[in-house]
Design a protein around this motif. Structure first.
Motif, mmCIF file in Angstrom:
data_model
loop_
_atom_site.group_PDB
_atom_site.id
_atom_site.type_symbol
_atom_site.label_atom_id
_atom_site.label_comp_id
_atom_site.label_asym_id
_atom_site.label_seq_id
_atom_site.Cartn_x
_atom_site.Cartn_y
_atom_site.Cartn_z
ATOM 1 N N PHE A 130 0.786 -1.241 0.187
ATOM 2 C CA PHE A 130 -0.206 0.037 0.059
ATOM 3 C C PHE A 130 0.832 1.290 0.034
ATOM 4 C CE2 PHE A 130 0.570 -0.756 4.275
ATOM 5 C CZ PHE A 130 0.850 0.522 4.987
ATOM 6 N N VAL A 131 2.166 1.176 0.536
ATOM 7 C CA VAL A 131 2.951 2.310 0.549
ATOM 8 C C VAL A 131 3.560 2.436 -1.132
ATOM 9 C CG1 VAL A 131 5.287 3.331 1.457
ATOM 10 C CG2 VAL A 131 3.569 2.117 2.892
ATOM 11 N N VAL A 132 3.815 1.388 -1.470
ATOM 12 C CA VAL A 132 4.230 1.663 -2.796
ATOM 13 C C VAL A 132 3.396 2.017 -3.910
ATOM 14 C CG1 VAL A 132 5.378 0.162 -5.011
ATOM 15 C CG2 VAL A 132 5.779 -0.522 -2.537
ATOM 16 N N SER A 133 1.961 1.544 -3.568
ATOM 17 C CA SER A 133 0.774 2.076 -4.318
ATOM 18 C C SER A 133 0.629 3.564 -4.036
ATOM 19 C CB SER A 133 -0.565 1.248 -4.011
ATOM 20 O OG SER A 133 -0.242 -0.057 -4.061
ATOM 21 N N ALA A 134 0.809 3.939 -2.964
ATOM 22 C CA ALA A 134 0.480 5.358 -2.757
ATOM 23 C C ALA A 134 1.554 6.291 -3.439
ATOM 24 C CB ALA A 134 0.748 5.737 -1.257
ATOM 25 N N LEU A 135 2.883 5.638 -3.342
ATOM 26 C CA LEU A 135 3.796 6.575 -4.010
ATOM 27 C C LEU A 135 3.850 6.691 -5.404
ATOM 28 C CD1 LEU A 135 7.048 5.126 -2.090
ATOM 29 C CD2 LEU A 135 5.897 7.640 -1.882
ATOM 30 N N LEU A 136 3.371 5.351 -6.155
ATOM 31 C CA LEU A 136 3.026 5.429 -7.729
ATOM 32 C C LEU A 136 1.803 6.384 -7.984
ATOM 33 C CD1 LEU A 136 3.416 1.446 -8.170
ATOM 34 C CD2 LEU A 136 4.910 3.375 -8.739
ATOM 35 N N LEU A 137 0.837 6.196 -7.196
ATOM 36 C CA LEU A 137 -0.347 7.310 -7.177
ATOM 37 C C LEU A 137 0.056 8.671 -7.419
ATOM 38 C CD1 LEU A 137 -3.109 5.594 -5.318
ATOM 39 C CD2 LEU A 137 -3.207 6.094 -7.765
ATOM 40 N N LEU A 138 1.109 9.006 -6.229
ATOM 41 C CA LEU A 138 1.451 10.386 -5.991
ATOM 42 C C LEU A 138 2.271 10.950 -7.319
ATOM 43 C CD1 LEU A 138 1.540 12.799 -4.192
ATOM 44 C CD2 LEU A 138 3.649 11.831 -3.275
ATOM 45 N N VAL A 139 3.343 9.826 -7.905
ATOM 46 C CA VAL A 139 4.197 10.427 -8.993
ATOM 47 C C VAL A 139 3.529 10.237 -10.296
ATOM 48 C CG1 VAL A 139 6.407 9.735 -9.898
ATOM 49 C CG2 VAL A 139 6.009 9.675 -7.362
ATOM 50 N N LEU A 140 3.038 9.107 -10.320
ATOM 51 C CA LEU A 140 2.358 8.932 -12.041
ATOM 52 C C LEU A 140 1.389 9.158 -12.152
ATOM 53 C CD1 LEU A 140 4.096 5.243 -12.227
ATOM 54 C CD2 LEU A 140 5.108 7.248 -13.035
ATOM 55 N N SER A 141 0.431 9.559 -11.270
ATOM 56 C CA SER A 141 -1.042 10.130 -11.611
ATOM 57 C C SER A 141 -1.151 11.589 -11.064
ATOM 58 C CB SER A 141 -1.882 9.295 -10.900
ATOM 59 O OG SER A 141 -3.352 9.695 -11.267
ATOM 60 N N LEU A 142 -0.953 11.748 -9.821
ATOM 61 C CA LEU A 142 -1.245 13.275 -9.589
ATOM 62 C C LEU A 142 -0.079 14.362 -9.942
ATOM 63 C CD1 LEU A 142 -2.324 12.589 -5.823
ATOM 64 C CD2 LEU A 142 -3.602 12.799 -7.707
ATOM 65 N N TRP A 143 1.047 13.847 -9.878
ATOM 66 C CA TRP A 143 2.050 14.582 -10.188
ATOM 67 C C TRP A 143 2.263 14.896 -11.815
ATOM 68 C CZ3 TRP A 143 6.603 13.588 -6.320
ATOM 69 C CH2 TRP A 143 6.107 14.193 -5.264
ATOM 70 N N THR A 144 2.427 13.687 -12.406
ATOM 71 C CA THR A 144 2.670 13.847 -13.941
ATOM 72 C C THR A 144 1.337 13.576 -14.858
ATOM 73 O OG1 THR A 144 3.081 11.420 -13.990
ATOM 74 C CG2 THR A 144 4.907 12.948 -13.442
ATOM 75 N N GLY A 145 0.431 12.731 -14.233
ATOM 76 C CA GLY A 145 -0.777 12.602 -14.989
ATOM 77 C C GLY A 145 -0.487 11.520 -16.295
ATOM 78 N N TRP A 146 0.768 10.773 -16.160
ATOM 79 C CA TRP A 146 0.787 9.727 -16.921
ATOM 80 C C TRP A 146 -0.205 8.600 -17.120
ATOM 81 C CZ3 TRP A 146 6.723 9.772 -16.029
ATOM 82 C CH2 TRP A 146 7.572 10.706 -16.305
ATOM 83 N N LEU A 147 -0.492 8.301 -15.818
ATOM 84 C CA LEU A 147 -1.514 7.233 -15.799
ATOM 85 C C LEU A 147 -2.803 7.319 -14.873
ATOM 86 C CD1 LEU A 147 1.241 4.436 -15.006
ATOM 87 C CD2 LEU A 147 0.199 4.723 -17.075
ATOM 88 N N PRO A 148 -3.906 6.621 -15.318
ATOM 89 C CA PRO A 148 -5.185 6.868 -14.509
ATOM 90 C C PRO A 148 -4.897 6.451 -13.130
ATOM 91 C CG PRO A 148 -5.342 5.101 -16.013
ATOM 92 C CD PRO A 148 -3.911 5.722 -16.500
ATOM 93 N N ALA A 149 -5.658 7.285 -12.201
ATOM 94 C CA ALA A 149 -5.403 6.947 -10.765
ATOM 95 C C ALA A 149 -6.398 5.694 -10.268
ATOM 96 C CB ALA A 149 -5.832 8.182 -9.873
ATOM 97 N N VAL A 150 -7.348 5.427 -11.162
ATOM 98 C CA VAL A 150 -8.354 4.686 -10.646
ATOM 99 C C VAL A 150 -8.501 3.396 -11.946
ATOM 100 C CG1 VAL A 150 -9.568 5.429 -8.766
ATOM 101 C CG2 VAL A 150 -10.389 5.801 -11.100
ATOM 102 N N THR A 151 -8.880 2.239 -11.791
ATOM 103 C CA THR A 151 -9.327 1.306 -12.731
ATOM 104 C C THR A 151 -10.762 1.584 -13.345
ATOM 105 O OG1 THR A 151 -7.788 -0.064 -12.143
ATOM 106 C CG2 THR A 151 -9.293 -1.002 -13.855
ATOM 107 N N VAL A 152 -11.128 1.732 -14.532
ATOM 108 C CA VAL A 152 -12.516 1.859 -15.094
ATOM 109 C C VAL A 152 -12.727 0.711 -15.848
ATOM 110 C CG1 VAL A 152 -14.047 3.226 -16.568
ATOM 111 C CG2 VAL A 152 -12.153 4.335 -15.192
ATOM 112 N N THR A 153 -13.686 0.107 -15.578
ATOM 113 C CA THR A 153 -13.965 -1.087 -16.246
ATOM 114 C C THR A 153 -14.854 -0.935 -17.498
ATOM 115 O OG1 THR A 153 -15.993 -1.567 -14.892
ATOM 116 C CG2 THR A 153 -13.838 -2.707 -14.148
ATOM 117 N N GLY A 154 -14.713 -1.867 -18.496
ATOM 118 C CA GLY A 154 -15.613 -1.930 -19.804
ATOM 119 C C GLY A 154 -16.697 -2.684 -19.534
ATOM 120 N N GLY A 155 -17.686 -2.908 -20.545
ATOM 121 C CA GLY A 155 -18.673 -3.677 -20.739
ATOM 122 C C GLY A 155 -18.772 -5.124 -20.192
ATOM 123 N N ASP A 156 -17.393 -5.466 -20.513
ATOM 124 C CA ASP A 156 -17.293 -6.893 -20.114
ATOM 125 C C ASP A 156 -16.601 -7.283 -18.876
ATOM 126 O OD1 ASP A 156 -14.774 -5.494 -20.633
ATOM 127 O OD2 ASP A 156 -13.975 -7.272 -22.059
ATOM 128 N N GLY A 157 -16.509 -6.241 -17.942
ATOM 129 C CA GLY A 157 -15.887 -6.226 -16.725
ATOM 130 C C GLY A 157 -14.442 -6.229 -16.407
#
Length: 296
Positions: A130-157
């Motif tokens: 959970f610490v690694v996840s929080a750091l990745l969210l902070l760097v790759l999502s909140l700071w840089t916006g490179w990756l989505p912060a949450v998973t969005v599912t399609g119609g197939d789940g």
């Protein structure tokens, strides 16, 4: 091993406060309504009897019915493949990185790269997912916006984009690579002192050839066992990672099942995860046996 594990699951849920009847009933339900629902769910029977009834359906693939009246197999049909994709991806990357880092440091014993990677591996394994996840969210999502912060599912789940797998996979890979790189390094170090490796050095063979053709084959049993044991840690970490990234896997199902005291659903999740871990451990034992038999 699985039977014992499942029996402990039933016993542990029984010790939790509350039950599935009160957790899944409407607010303000009367005592008579709760008693009727407990009878409907079979909660008025001894826990050992419910466990035996659940186990009788296991050979036919029947994982029982959840507290809300749905078949457990139907509830796991979509989340389980998602978790297997997540865990298998993390496992494959972990194996490759651990072998590369372990071989690289074993080829440079005592040098700066060996010391740095060894200390970094220990630190990486000590950091929870959970610490690694929080750091990745902070760097790759909140700071840089490179990756989505949450998973969005399609119609197939399934996740709508493969990029939504990157951060959950990395969250599992970082700690496990730290552990397994140490396992590979230690196994190769043990092989370095064996007579045939010392003879190879005396014959003047290139270091990379000695490592790949003399040390690594002998280290395979220990490496396979060490990597296989980390499978359980991958599934345990997946429960936390899936909740943080809203990933549609069995971790999310398990969290809801524990809150609802839904014993058949909890047992179904544990059964699926336990079967996968047992299979990986069996394969590791077969590899170890085959390798030791070939050397003998």
């Amino acid at each position: 091993m699985l039977v014992t594990l499942l029996a402990l699951v039933f016993a542990a849920v029984e010790l939790l406060p509350g039950d599935a009847a009160s957790a899944t009933s409407d607010r303000g339900a009367s005592a008579a309504d709760l008693a009727a629902r407990r009878h409907l769910l079979g909660l008025d029977r001894p826990v050992w009897r419910r466990f035996l009834d659940w186990m009788t359906g296991l050979p036919t693939g029947n994982l029982g019915t959840s507290a809300r009246g749905q078949k457990v197999t139907d509830l796991l049909a979509d989340p389980l493949p998602n978790t297997l994709v997540l865990a298998a991806s993390a496992f494959a990357i972990t194996v490759v990185l651990a072998l590369l880092l372990g071989c690289w440091t074993a080829a440079r014993p005592g040098r700066l790269a060996d010391r740095v990677i060894s200390h970094t591996s220990v630190a990486a394994f000590a950091v929870p997912e959970f610490v690694v996840s929080a750091l990745l969210l902070l760097v790759l999502s909140l700071w840089t916006g490179w990756l989505p912060a949450v998973t969005v599912t399609g119609g197939d789940g399934r996740p709508a984009s493969w990029t939504m797998l990157i951060m959950p996979v990395l969250s599992l890979v970082v700690p496990q690579t730290g552990w397994n790189a140490r396992v590979v390094r230690g196994a190769l170090a043990d092989q370095a002192s064996t007579p045939h490796v010392e003879s190879a050095h005396l014959d003047g063979l290139p270091p990379y050839r000695i490592l790949l053709w003399h040390q690594l084959p002998g280290a395979v049993p220990a490496i396979a066992t060490g990597i296989a044991t980390s499978t359980g840690l991958l599934f345990g970490g997946a429960v936390v990672v899936e909740a943080l990234f809203n990933y549609p896997g069995i971790g999310t199902v398990l969290a809801g099942a524990v809150a609802a005291r839904d014993t058949p659903l909890i047992a179904g999740v544990v059964m699926c995860a336990g079967a996968v871990v047992s299979l990986v451990l069996l394969v590791a034992d077969l590899i170890r046996h085959a390798t030791l038999g070939a050397r003998a």
